[in-house]
Design a protein around this motif. Structure first.
Motif, short mmCIF file in Angstrom:
data_model
loop_
_atom_site.label_atom_id
_atom_site.label_comp_id
_atom_site.label_asym_id
_atom_site.label_seq_id
_atom_site.Cartn_x
_atom_site.Cartn_y
_atom_site.Cartn_z
N GLN A 112 0.83 -1.20 0.00
CA GLN A 112 0.00 0.00 0.00
C GLN A 112 0.87 1.25 0.00
OE1 GLN A 112 -2.39 -0.86 3.47
NE2 GLN A 112 -4.06 -1.72 2.24
N ARG A 138 2.23 1.68 -3.48
CA ARG A 138 1.20 2.20 -4.40
C ARG A 138 0.99 3.69 -4.18
NH1 ARG A 138 -3.12 0.79 -7.74
NH2 ARG A 138 -2.47 -1.36 -7.76
N THR A 139 0.96 4.12 -2.93
CA THR A 139 0.81 5.54 -2.61
C THR A 139 1.97 6.34 -3.20
OG1 THR A 139 -0.44 5.05 -0.60
CG2 THR A 139 0.62 7.21 -0.72
N LYS A 140 3.17 5.81 -3.08
CA LYS A 140 4.35 6.48 -3.64
C LYS A 140 4.22 6.62 -5.16
CE LYS A 140 8.56 4.55 -4.22
NZ LYS A 140 9.83 3.89 -3.84
N GLN A 186 1.47 6.74 -6.89
CA GLN A 186 0.44 7.73 -7.15
C GLN A 186 0.95 9.13 -6.93
OE1 GLN A 186 -2.59 6.30 -4.46
NE2 GLN A 186 -3.60 5.07 -6.04
N THR A 187 1.67 9.34 -5.84
CA THR A 187 2.21 10.65 -5.52
C THR A 187 3.16 11.16 -6.60
OG1 THR A 187 2.04 10.16 -3.16
CG2 THR A 187 3.53 11.93 -3.78
N ARG A 205 -2.55 6.23 -11.74
CA ARG A 205 -3.73 6.98 -11.32
C ARG A 205 -4.37 6.24 -10.15
NH1 ARG A 205 -5.14 7.14 -17.33
NH2 ARG A 205 -4.20 9.09 -17.97
N LYS A 206 -5.17 6.98 -9.40
CA LYS A 206 -5.85 6.35 -8.27
C LYS A 206 -6.88 5.45 -8.78
CE LYS A 206 -4.95 10.12 -5.21
NZ LYS A 206 -5.36 10.97 -4.18
#
Length: 173
Positions: free
Chosen positions: A159, A162-164, A166-167, A172-173
């Motif tokens: 997780q 994945r956040t990294k 996206q950032t 894309r989210k």
């Protein structure tokens, strides 16, 4: 259906927790018969069982085995008679595989158009691909073993990754 590695992984994961099939069935809201059929390979291991062992028991192996069976490719738990999954051995082997992959990738030029590649270069490119796959498998073993041994959540690590992504705008989210 032939009994696969995912079925064995579910059974081993369940037994490692000390649960019976009946107890697992209550946890995942399925019948004991459904659990039995998945453990015996009559049915494919379902995502909810993979998710359960990953989330509740920090066991990524069931999900890796099930994903590989569904897709026909991907890393699985190395479990052969010559494999040593001690964290130090896994770390050392991962470094070796990464070095080999980097050397193989550096030895091939992919700047030219694919139609212009010579057979000799194509063979080197295939070797680079295989070395990269070896590194992917080694890295997967490393992350799984380290997460399990040191208590890092496999799920939370993915997780965070994945956040990294996206950032940084890579997905894309």
């Amino acid at each position: 259906m032939k009994r696969g590695r995912a079925a064995d992984a579910v059974k081993a994961a369940r037994q490692a927790t000390g649960m019976t099939q009946q107890q697992l069935s209550f946890e995942i809201y399925e019948s004991r018969e459904a659990v039995s059929q998945q453990e015996n390979g009559r049915y494919r291991v379902q995502p909810n069982i993979s998710k359960y062992f990953t989330e509740k028991h920090n066991n990524p192996w069931v999900a890796l085995e099930a994903a590989a069976e569904y897709t026909g490719w991907g890393p699985v738990k190395l479990d052969g008679e010559v494999v040593d999954l001690h964290r130090a051995s896994v770390a050392m082997k991962t470094k070796e595989e990464l070095t080999e992959a980097l050397q193989a990738i550096e030895s091939v030029c992919v700047a030219n158009h694919p139609r212009a590649i010579r057979e000799y270069d194509k063979q080197h490119l295939e070797e680079a691909i295989l070395q990269a796959i070896d590194a992917i498998v080694a890295l997967t073993q490393y992350v799984a073993v380290i997460c399990v041994d040191y208590g890092f959540s496999w799920l939370k690590m993915w997780q965070k990754h994945r956040t990294k992504l996206q950032t940084k705008g890579f997905i894309r989210k």
